[in-house]
Design a protein around this motif. Structure first.
Motif, mmCIF file in Angstrom:
data_model
loop_
_atom_site.group_PDB
_atom_site.id
_atom_site.type_symbol
_atom_site.label_atom_id
_atom_site.label_comp_id
_atom_site.label_asym_id
_atom_site.label_seq_id
_atom_site.Cartn_x
_atom_site.Cartn_y
_atom_site.Cartn_z
ATOM 1 N N TRP A 57 0.822 -1.236 -0.174
ATOM 2 C CA TRP A 57 -0.105 -0.017 -0.002
ATOM 3 C C TRP A 57 0.858 1.216 -0.084
ATOM 4 O O TRP A 57 0.604 2.283 -0.592
ATOM 5 C CB TRP A 57 -0.955 0.044 1.091
ATOM 6 N N TRP A 100 1.768 1.664 -3.531
ATOM 7 C CA TRP A 100 0.438 2.225 -4.374
ATOM 8 C C TRP A 100 0.111 3.551 -4.348
ATOM 9 O O TRP A 100 -0.179 4.005 -4.974
ATOM 10 C CB TRP A 100 -0.687 1.111 -3.830
ATOM 11 N N GLU A 101 0.540 4.150 -2.939
ATOM 12 C CA GLU A 101 0.068 5.508 -2.633
ATOM 13 C C GLU A 101 0.704 6.398 -3.665
ATOM 14 O O GLU A 101 0.180 7.493 -3.806
ATOM 15 C CB GLU A 101 0.340 5.703 -1.238
ATOM 16 N N HIS A 109 -3.646 7.428 -7.378
ATOM 17 C CA HIS A 109 -4.317 6.277 -6.731
ATOM 18 C C HIS A 109 -5.114 6.686 -5.514
ATOM 19 O O HIS A 109 -6.097 6.234 -5.079
ATOM 20 C CB HIS A 109 -3.201 5.249 -6.053
ATOM 21 N N PHE A 151 -5.751 -5.643 4.693
ATOM 22 C CA PHE A 151 -5.592 -5.351 3.567
ATOM 23 C C PHE A 151 -4.312 -5.083 2.927
ATOM 24 O O PHE A 151 -3.794 -4.857 1.746
ATOM 25 C CB PHE A 151 -6.207 -3.789 3.205
ATOM 26 N N TYR A 159 -11.812 -6.571 -0.280
ATOM 27 C CA TYR A 159 -10.504 -6.490 -0.836
ATOM 28 C C TYR A 159 -10.385 -7.261 -2.329
ATOM 29 O O TYR A 159 -9.792 -6.536 -3.175
ATOM 30 C CB TYR A 159 -9.462 -7.470 0.023
ATOM 31 N N GLY A 196 -9.405 -4.623 -5.371
ATOM 32 C CA GLY A 196 -8.236 -4.924 -5.896
ATOM 33 C C GLY A 196 -8.258 -5.682 -7.228
ATOM 34 O O GLY A 196 -7.218 -5.657 -7.877
ATOM 35 N N TRP A 217 -8.006 -0.449 -6.043
ATOM 36 C CA TRP A 217 -6.662 -1.060 -4.948
ATOM 37 C C TRP A 217 -5.595 -1.696 -5.333
ATOM 38 O O TRP A 217 -5.962 -2.476 -6.423
ATOM 39 C CB TRP A 217 -7.311 -1.815 -3.455
ATOM 40 N N TRP A 228 -7.464 4.557 3.142
ATOM 41 C CA TRP A 228 -7.135 3.980 1.884
ATOM 42 C C TRP A 228 -6.933 5.046 0.621
ATOM 43 O O TRP A 228 -6.595 5.976 0.746
ATOM 44 C CB TRP A 228 -8.067 2.626 1.814
ATOM 45 N N ALA A 229 -7.893 4.796 -0.302
ATOM 46 C CA ALA A 229 -7.983 5.387 -1.723
ATOM 47 C C ALA A 229 -8.474 6.895 -1.319
ATOM 48 O O ALA A 229 -8.358 7.697 -2.080
ATOM 49 C CB ALA A 229 -8.636 4.477 -2.826
#
Length: 468
Positions: A59, A62-63, A73, A150, A198, A202, A208, A424-425
């Motif tokens: 994560w 990903w961020e 993202h 997650f 998830y 994802g 995600w 999260w997102a």
């Protein structure tokens, strides 16, 4: 479209045609907490990556990325970074729990902290988590520990994540190690958080990590997660042999299952069928698998997966429910065959999710048929002023009490969340905390929102003692 799921979907929705409606005056007048049973767990929930700060995992990678169209993202372009620095401010957060009068706390352990590379166990991180669990126990706060919420270590994500069966072996070993580490103080375990969410976000919606849009992969991942739960439960029972709270059981194992009400947009056959199919896949596939030991996943035209999972049947001692909202559903041509929306004029939180506390009552009534204790492992609202959260908290506790009064075995309620966190997102825009976190201050100051007094009222009525 197969006849079996179509008929099942229609039957499910027909059974929900009589929907309750809470009278706000009765909710506000109720002595909230009085209707909860003795030994009830009244607490809050958090997740490791969302509050700890300083995590390095799939994560955090990903961020920093963006979608092919250039959109980030994370909607507000933030990165989790220090989060709320709870890794270093845990004692401060325990003080907040005591102020609430909470007698329970659900928190997660971060796999990437404990096992940053395959087989390498971080002794310092392990000792920090052990101290957390011991501190909670010594303060009269029942710890519930989530093993997976997650995030994956980079080495797991790079080797295929939950698509790779070898990583189920790695998670099983990890679960046993955590059981040995924390078992002296922890009896309540939550193996997985929201495997259905998830898998969909994802692997079908691609919003995600790992950002896939592959419905068949989504189903495989969900099946693998259900198997991962069974393996983790086996390890927890084998390696946590200490009855920390003295109730005669060393482990109480469940998972946190996300549920949503899917209300058909009309009485048409297509809207009824699509809402029913969505309900069957999202709300029912995980509980059915836990009940039967057999995973059965169906998406018209793309997925029909059947799998027997060893040790799955009988693997849970309670079912956790994460409940937030209701979606209205009409048929369309998307991969999920449905368009979800909130009708104009309906009350929503600041993320646009409908506020429908009656839905929590409906799900507690529905899952009572499993014959297992139920725990509300998450429930809350994004309220950036904090002014509307007191009624939301009160009305959802009211829903729990209505279910309890009708004989539903609800053992606990964990509010999401103790403090504002990285959502999260959505990034840092949403505010779900009973205590607001001032991100403009170096100290990340925690400040009480009006709902703190609502929680304290419920705690006092339950016989707990909030600190001043």
């Amino acid at each position: 479209m197969s006849v079996r799921p179509l008929l099942l979907g229609l039957a499910l929705l027909a059974g929900c045609s009589e929907r309750p409606s809470f009278d706000p005056a009765k909710v506000n007048a109720a002595p909230i907490g009085k209707g909860l049973p003795r030994g009830f767990l009244l607490g809050t929930s958090t997740a490791a990556h969302q509050i700890e700060g300083g995590n390095v995992n799939d994560w955090s990678d990903w961020e920093r990325g963006a979608f092919p169209d250039g959109a980030p993202h994370i909607k507000d372009r933030s990165v989790s970074g220090p989060a709320t620095d709870s890794w270093n401010r845990f004692d401060e957060d325990v003080t907040l729990m005591k102020r609430l009068g909470a007698n329970a706390y659900r928190f997660g352990v971060e796999w990437s902290r404990l096992e940053p590379t395959p087989g390498a166990w971080d002794a310092d991180a392990a000792e920090r988590y052990r101290q957390w669990a011991h501190t909670l126990r010594s303060q009269g706060i029942e710890p519930m520990v989530t093993l997976y919420h997650f995030t994956l270590p980079r080495w797991v994500a790079e080797s295929g994540g939950w698509e790779n069966p070898a990583n189920l072996d790695a998670f099983e070993r990890f679960s046993g190690k955590v059981a040995e580490l924390l078992g002296a103080d922890v009896d309540w375990w939550c193996t997985l958080n929201e495997p259905n969410v998830y898998a969909v976000f994802g692997y079908m919606d691609g919003v995600w990590p790992p950002g896939r849009k592959d419905t068949a992969a989504m189903a495989r991942v969900l099946a693998n997660l259900i198997e991962a739960h069974a393996r983790a439960a086996r390890q927890l029972r084998a390696h946590d042999t200490v009855d920390a709270d003295g109730d005669g059981r060393a482990t109480l194992i469940g998972l946190a299952h996300h549920v949503r009400v899917f209300q058909p947009a009309s009485g048409s056959t297509t809207d009824l069928a699509v809402a029913g199919l969505t309900d069957d896949f999202f709300n029912e596939s995980v509980p059915k698998a836990l009940r039967t030991g057999h995973v059965s996943l169906f998406v018209p035209g793309s997925v029909s997966l059947e799998r027997d999972v060893p040790d799955l049947k009988g693997s849970i001692d309670y079912l956790g429910l994460n409940y937030y909202t209701r979606d209205h559903v009409r048929q369309d041509t998307s991969p999920s065959f449905s368009h979800k929306y909130v009708p104009a004029g309906h009350d929503t939180n600041d993320l646009g999710w409908e506020l429908y506390p009656e839905g929590l009552y409906l799900f507690l009534k529905r899952y009572a048929a499993l014959g297992l204790p139920l725990v509300v492992t998450e429930n809350g609202m994004d309220d950036r002023t904090g002014e509307r959260r007191p009624y939301s908290l009160r009305s959802h506790l009211y829903a729990v009490e209505q279910a309890v009064a009708e004989g539903v075995p609800v053992r606990g309620y964990f509010h999401w969340s103790l403090i504002d966190n990285f959502e999260w997102a959505e990034g840092y825009g949403p505010r779900f905390g009973l205590f607001q976190v001032d991100r403009s201050s170096v100290e990340l100051t925690r400040r009480a929102t009006p709902a703190v007094e609502t929680f304290r009222e419920a705690a006092r009525n339950l016989g707990l003692t909030p600190t001043p």
